[in-house]
Each structure stands twice: as C-alpha cells, then as structure tokens.
Design a protein around this motif. Sequence first.
Motif, PDB file in Angstrom:
ATOM      1  N   PRO A 189       0.820  -1.217   0.000  1.00 37.46           N
ATOM      2  CA  PRO A 189       0.000   0.000   0.000  1.00 37.46           C
ATOM      3  C   PRO A 189       0.855   1.268   0.000  1.00 37.46           C
ATOM      4  O   PRO A 189       1.911   1.306   0.639  1.00 37.46           O
ATOM      5  N   ASP A 190       0.342   2.284  -0.699  1.00 35.55           N
ATOM      6  CA  ASP A 190       1.066   3.576  -0.765  1.00 35.55           C
ATOM      7  C   ASP A 190       1.313   4.151   0.624  1.00 35.55           C
ATOM      8  O   ASP A 190       2.324   4.806   0.867  1.00 35.55           O
ATOM      9  N   TRP A 191       0.376   3.906   1.527  1.00 31.37           N
ATOM     10  CA  TRP A 191       0.480   4.569   2.832  1.00 31.37           C
ATOM     11  C   TRP A 191       1.638   4.037   3.686  1.00 31.37           C
ATOM     12  O   TRP A 191       1.991   4.663   4.680  1.00 31.37           O
ATOM     13  N   TYR A 192       2.271   2.936   3.316  1.00 31.46           N
ATOM     14  CA  TYR A 192       3.413   2.428   4.103  1.00 31.46           C
ATOM     15  C   TYR A 192       4.519   3.490   4.247  1.00 31.46           C
ATOM     16  O   TYR A 192       5.178   3.574   5.266  1.00 31.46           O
ATOM     17  N   MET A 206       4.324   4.977   8.218  1.00 31.31           N
ATOM     18  CA  MET A 206       3.263   4.134   8.792  1.00 31.31           C
ATOM     19  C   MET A 206       3.569   2.641   8.654  1.00 31.31           C
ATOM     20  O   MET A 206       3.137   1.838   9.479  1.00 31.31           O
ATOM     21  N   GLY A 207       4.348   2.277   7.624  1.00 30.31           N
ATOM     22  CA  GLY A 207       4.734   0.876   7.458  1.00 30.31           C
ATOM     23  C   GLY A 207       5.656   0.381   8.566  1.00 30.31           C
ATOM     24  O   GLY A 207       5.872  -0.820   8.710  1.00 30.31           O
ATOM     25  N   GLN A 208       6.228   1.328   9.324  1.00 28.53           N
ATOM     26  CA  GLN A 208       7.048   0.915  10.477  1.00 28.53           C
ATOM     27  C   GLN A 208       6.230   0.875  11.761  1.00 28.53           C
ATOM     28  O   GLN A 208       6.734   0.521  12.817  1.00 28.53           O
ATOM     29  N   VAL A 209       4.972   1.286  11.627  1.00 27.49           N
ATOM     30  CA  VAL A 209       4.078   1.207  12.789  1.00 27.49           C
ATOM     31  C   VAL A 209       3.295  -0.102  12.729  1.00 27.49           C
ATOM     32  O   VAL A 209       3.185  -0.834  13.713  1.00 27.49           O
ATOM     33  N   GLY A 210       2.764  -0.399  11.542  1.00 28.75           N
ATOM     34  CA  GLY A 210       1.989  -1.634  11.387  1.00 28.75           C
ATOM     35  C   GLY A 210       2.098  -2.145   9.971  1.00 28.75           C
ATOM     36  O   GLY A 210       2.466  -1.400   9.058  1.00 28.75           O
ATOM     37  N   ASN A 211       1.803  -3.427   9.801  1.00 25.52           N
ATOM     38  CA  ASN A 211       1.885  -4.077   8.484  1.00 25.52           C
ATOM     39  C   ASN A 211       0.631  -4.870   8.223  1.00 25.52           C
ATOM     40  O   ASN A 211       0.079  -5.477   9.151  1.00 25.52           O
ATOM     41  N   LEU A 212       0.208  -4.909   6.960  1.00 23.04           N
ATOM     42  CA  LEU A 212      -0.888  -5.810   6.598  1.00 23.04           C
ATOM     43  C   LEU A 212      -0.337  -7.233   6.554  1.00 23.04           C
ATOM     44  O   LEU A 212       0.727  -7.478   5.971  1.00 23.04           O
ATOM     45  N   GLN A 213      -1.082  -8.146   7.151  1.00 32.88           N
ATOM     46  CA  GLN A 213      -0.708  -9.573   7.106  1.00 32.88           C
ATOM     47  C   GLN A 213      -1.937 -10.316   6.617  1.00 32.88           C
ATOM     48  O   GLN A 213      -2.714 -10.835   7.411  1.00 32.88           O
ATOM     49  N   GLY A 214      -2.145 -10.252   5.297  1.00 28.54           N
ATOM     50  CA  GLY A 214      -3.434 -10.643   4.736  1.00 28.54           C
ATOM     51  C   GLY A 214      -4.226  -9.352   4.615  1.00 28.54           C
ATOM     52  O   GLY A 214      -3.726  -8.347   4.101  1.00 28.54           O
ATOM     53  N   THR A 215      -5.450  -9.341   5.181  1.00 30.74           N
ATOM     54  CA  THR A 215      -6.258  -8.115   5.070  1.00 30.74           C
ATOM     55  C   THR A 215      -6.392  -7.400   6.411  1.00 30.74           C
ATOM     56  O   THR A 215      -7.188  -6.490   6.546  1.00 30.74           O
ATOM     57  N   TYR A 216      -5.649  -7.829   7.431  1.00 37.66           N
ATOM     58  CA  TYR A 216      -5.745  -7.128   8.713  1.00 37.66           C
ATOM     59  C   TYR A 216      -4.412  -6.451   9.009  1.00 37.66           C
ATOM     60  O   TYR A 216      -3.385  -6.756   8.387  1.00 37.66           O
ATOM     61  N   LEU A 217      -4.460  -5.539   9.994  1.00 35.36           N
ATOM     62  CA  LEU A 217      -3.252  -4.794  10.341  1.00 35.36           C
ATOM     63  C   LEU A 217      -2.649  -5.393  11.610  1.00 35.36           C
ATOM     64  O   LEU A 217      -3.327  -5.498  12.635  1.00 35.36           O
TER      65      LEU A 217
END
Length: 429
Positions: A116-119, A129-140
Amino acid sequence: MISQHASSRGPSSFNNPRQAAPLNPCELEIDLFCKGLRIDKATRQKVRQAQRTRAGLGSGLELIIPGSFKDIWANAPTEEEFVQHSPYLLRQKRGGFVVLDQASDFRYPVRIEAVPDWYERPTSRGVPMGQVGNLQGTYLGIYIGPVCRYWVEETMLNCKFCTTGLNVGTNEITKKSVNDVVETCRTAREESGITFVHFNSGFQEGRDFQMARPFVEAVKRSTGLLVGLQLVPQRDLSLYDDMIDLGVDHFSFCFEFMNQDAFRELCPGKEATLGQETFFQAMEYTSAKLGKGRVSGEIIAGVEPLEDTLRAIDRITDCGAFPTVCIFRPLKGCAMEDYPPPRYVQMRQVFQYMIESCIRKRIPIGIAPNIEVSLVVQPADALYLAPPTLSSAAYRLYNRVLKTAMRPVFRRRMQPRKENDNESRQPAN
Ligand code: SF4
C-alpha cells in the motif's frame, strides 16, 4: 520428544511426490508453507514492491490463491535456506502470476498485491506508517511496547523459533506512540479497507495490560476497528473483564506446544515466568466470557509429535476457542534456523483434524467481515479439506447464516464514537 525428521534435499530431486491431481487452494497453501516459493530473477524485479520488509513469519511474499469457495491469503516463505529446494517457482505470465510446481508441472494462478502507498507516508510525528503496522493478509498487525523482555541479554529466555528481538527497532520502530498507531489504523481502514487490528507484544514483566490499554482505548474510540489482543496471559483474570469492557473483540493465547518437554525447552521464558497452565486458564476464561469463536489458541505445528498437536487442537476447541496453527518456519537468525521445515502430509493431517474438530464442536469461523490472515492456515481455509458429509454441509450453512445475521451487529460495533470525534483527531499522547 521433539521431532527432527530427515528431509530429502538436493537440487535434482524436488521434495514433492508426483501427484495425480492438482492441489486445492488450501493444500497449496499448506505445501507452500512447508516448502517455500522460489522466485526467478526476472519475476523478482516485478514483485519487489510486494515483498514486505517485516521479518518473522511475515518475511515472505504475500500471495492470494483464488478458489471456488474462498480465496486464500498466504505469506509464502522466500528467504529461508530450505526454500532453495522447493519445487515451487513463481513466474510472471501474461500480466499475471503463476506458481509452477516443477515436480508435477501443475500451474496455479495467483494474485500479488502491491504494498500500500500509505506504508511510506509519515504519521504526524514523522514515522513511516509501514514501520508502525503491516498488513498480514487483510488485517493490520501492530507490535506494541518495547522488545519482549525474554530477549534481555543477561538471561536470554526467548522462544527458540522467534526473531522478535532482532526485528523490533530494526524493521519496526521501538517506541510507537498512541497517535502513531491511531493514525496508521485510520489510514489503513480508509485506504486498504481493513476491519481488524491485531496488537501483539512479547513479555512485558506484568505491565502488559497497562501498556496495551491506551492503544486499545484510542483505537476503539477513534477508528471503530475490531481489535484483537495477543499478550502473555494474566493470572489475575479480572484484567480481562476490563479489556472486554473497553471493547476488545478477540484474544489469542500462544502456548505454542502441548508437549511439555517442547514447551520447556523451546519457550524457556514462558515456562519460567508463566507455565503452560496459565495460558489454558486465560483462554478458557475469556472464551467463556466472550462466547464461542471469539478467542483463539495459537500453536506451532511441525516440531512436537503430531499427536501432541492434535491434543492441543482438542484442548482449544473444547473451550469454544478456534485454533490458530502456524506451520513451523525455521526463520533466518532464530535459534531453530537449522531445523527442517515440516512435511506436507503431516501438516495436511493437522488441518483436516482442525476443521473436523471445529465442525464437531460447532465453533463459528469466518464470521467477522474481511479478516484474512496470511501467516497461518485459517480454519475457514481448511474448509477445503472437510470431508463432503452432511455434517460439514450443515456447518457451512450454519456459518453462512451466522455471518449474515451478524452483519448489522458488526456495522454498529465498527462505528467510530462520534461524540469524541474532535478529540480523536488530537494527538492521543
Ligand atoms: S514471548 Fe516468545 S514468541 Fe513472543 S516475542 Fe517473546 S520470545 Fe518471541
């Protein structure tokens, strides 16, 4: 005690018996977890953007395997040594991707979604934001708190399959503010359509719930997301009542192994500070409070003897929880890096047993909207393995009816709290 099965290795003999028919999507998911996925050089260029930086179980490539009954999200191992011997090769084909099984010649079309662009986008404090959380499938997935205290150098009581101590502070920032987390959750909901955020943390020496509380409170209030909590279990069970009152939707308990020798040897910190029974008590308590299908027991398959893994599944489903079964992945850098990955045939047995157990005990699965987990074979994925009996058909219908009936409940539950909207736009700490 702990099985270290031999694994046939060698570039000329792929570790796949010749098959008569293609695998179904869940079987392919299991086999990819066991053997990994090679990516040829040209294709690697194309998927670089999809390869997420997160280490640990999410270090592989996120794939979507389409299926008639449901699509399956899988994070296929790509980095570990055993992957070099996999028969599976990812190729680009006419604008799409296929997984080619070079042992049988079967081809499986898959989809790969871009990161995602928002990472890359910073929070108002300047943290990507990608260093705060990551998608693992469709959840954060969000790790909260400092590095797990089992990784303290003087004692080193860390679980032997884990790499958290190597990742937090490297692939993820160590200190996440509540506001970093709220902004990331809100963005992921708006732009990636997530419905669920899962907070996890290692051992925090008894401060676990105190540390998690502000994150849960702010995310529930400001984003309305469903929230899952995966912390070490608490002996004071009344602490769970507070979290349930705050709106926590799901708890998971990682006791990892049923076999006591495996638990003692591979989870020395959990053995020394908590003991296996504490996990069972917390799982049983929260499951009784929240109801069937709202709590999970998390285990690792492929290390302890098979019969212990099946006993673990029974223990979990007996209390109305659902099993979250990770196929053991010998992660780069962990103490078990040189252990062989599990065999497909055994793992298929595990997941067939898991779904049969859910069917027998009527554990609801796949009810919450849009929660696909790429790190494990979910119970709903394992429906592909359910024998075509009257009872499994009735179970599918039961889940479909429940899912439809629960839609308005989830819609209401997922409304951000309007009265606090202005406040929620302010930094939370
Ligand atoms: S509790 Fe074990 S698995 Fe969890 S972060 Fe700590 S060492 Fe890793």
